[in-house]
Design a protein around this motif. Structure first.
Motif, PDB file in Angstrom:
ATOM      1  N   TYR A 187      -4.937   1.796  -8.796  1.00 40.58           N
ATOM      2  CA  TYR A 187      -4.680   1.815  -7.351  1.00 40.58           C
ATOM      3  C   TYR A 187      -5.724   0.981  -6.612  1.00 40.58           C
ATOM      4  O   TYR A 187      -5.395   0.120  -5.789  1.00 40.58           O
ATOM      5  CB  TYR A 187      -4.692   3.264  -6.880  1.00 40.58           C
ATOM      6  CG  TYR A 187      -4.476   3.483  -5.397  1.00 40.58           C
ATOM      7  CD1 TYR A 187      -3.198   3.636  -4.867  1.00 40.58           C
ATOM      8  CD2 TYR A 187      -5.565   3.565  -4.527  1.00 40.58           C
ATOM      9  CE1 TYR A 187      -3.009   3.863  -3.506  1.00 40.58           C
ATOM     10  CE2 TYR A 187      -5.386   3.785  -3.175  1.00 40.58           C
ATOM     11  CZ  TYR A 187      -4.105   3.936  -2.665  1.00 40.58           C
ATOM     12  OH  TYR A 187      -3.918   4.151  -1.318  1.00 40.58           O
TER      13      TYR A 187
ATOM     14  N   ASP B 262       0.703   4.183  -2.752  1.00 42.88           N
ATOM     15  CA  ASP B 262       0.473   5.585  -2.373  1.00 42.88           C
ATOM     16  C   ASP B 262       1.465   6.504  -3.070  1.00 42.88           C
ATOM     17  O   ASP B 262       1.100   7.558  -3.604  1.00 42.88           O
ATOM     18  CB  ASP B 262       0.603   5.747  -0.854  1.00 42.88           C
ATOM     19  CG  ASP B 262      -0.532   5.092  -0.089  1.00 42.88           C
ATOM     20  OD1 ASP B 262      -1.577   4.802  -0.711  1.00 42.88           O
ATOM     21  OD2 ASP B 262      -0.368   4.854   1.121  1.00 42.88           O
TER      22      ASP B 262
ATOM     23  N   SER C  83       0.818  -1.219   0.000  1.00 40.30           N
ATOM     24  CA  SER C  83       0.000   0.000   0.000  1.00 40.30           C
ATOM     25  C   SER C  83       0.851   1.268   0.000  1.00 40.30           C
ATOM     26  O   SER C  83       0.520   2.251  -0.673  1.00 40.30           O
ATOM     27  CB  SER C  83      -0.941   0.009   1.200  1.00 40.30           C
ATOM     28  OG  SER C  83      -0.214  -0.110   2.409  1.00 40.30           O
ATOM     29  N   SER C  84       1.971   1.269   0.735  1.00 38.33           N
ATOM     30  CA  SER C  84       2.821   2.465   0.777  1.00 38.33           C
ATOM     31  C   SER C  84       3.461   2.727  -0.581  1.00 38.33           C
ATOM     32  O   SER C  84       3.678   3.874  -0.979  1.00 38.33           O
ATOM     33  CB  SER C  84       3.903   2.313   1.845  1.00 38.33           C
ATOM     34  OG  SER C  84       4.721   1.190   1.594  1.00 38.33           O
TER      35      SER C  84
END
Length: 199
Positions: A150, A137, A133-134
């Motif tokens: 995403y 992002d 997820s990072s």
């Protein structure tokens, strides 16, 4: 043989598409949610050379290559995408290294023939990166991926599946690999050090 310029390689790839696949490519290009968007009147009923110029002028060569590859794979023109990637490998590597402006310290190869850290350790990274997820992002913030990509990637049930989707899409671009590497270096320093020890 010297590699093609990115602009010429994209034009050749679009020329290789059938009429229906070319129309589909233009439709997907116009359907992008991410900024900057391409206006319909710049692409509709236009030939492959005009569309190539629109891609390069709208996104810059490196981003145009990434977007072209993404769309080609989305419309299942994988053979054309593979040829385009092969034709531009040296150029996209050099462009990505210039954009990162950090040399080999951020995972970019120090020589044209060297393999990027992210490519060299693809299997290990797919299996050992758990917090995708990072990375997503960061790629979304830098506009390397769209919101739809995403959401689709986050919805996948495992980190391995999420990583494979990244490798099939944005991680085909060297500048994107550099960003991915920097996130890993920040969040998974131990993993980077471990992989560097591998031959």
């Amino acid at each position: 043989m010297a590699p093609k310029t990115i602009r010429k390689a994209i034009a050749d790839a679009l020329e290789d598409l059938s009429k229906s696949d070319y129309d589909k490519f233009c439709f997907y290009l116009l359907s992008r949610e991410e900024e900057p968007k391409v206006r319909r009147n710049r692409v509709e009923d236009k030939g492959f050379l005009v569309v190539t110029e629109v891609l390069v002028k709208t996104f810059t060569e490196t981003r145009a290559l990434t977007i072209t590859l993404q769309i080609l794979r989305e419309i299942d023109c994988n053979d054309v995408a593979d040829r385009l990637e092969k034709d531009t490998r040296a150029n996209s590597s050099n462009s990505g290294s210039a954009e990162s402006s950090a040399g080999g310290s951020d995972g970019t190869p120090s020589g044209a023939e060297a393999e990027h850290f992210v490519d060299k350790h693809q299997l290990q990274l797919i299996n050992r990166v758990y917090h995708v997820s990072s990375i997503l992002d960061e790629l979304l913030q830098k506009k390397f991926i769209q919101k739809e990509f995403y959401k689709e990637t986050l919805a996948l049930p495992t980190s391995e599946a999420q990583m494979r989707k990244l490798y099939l899409g944005p991680l085909q671009n060297t500048a994107c690999k550099d960003i991915f590497y920097k996130v890993l270096e920040k969040d998974n320093q131990y993993l980077i050090e471990d992989l560097k020890k591998m031959k």
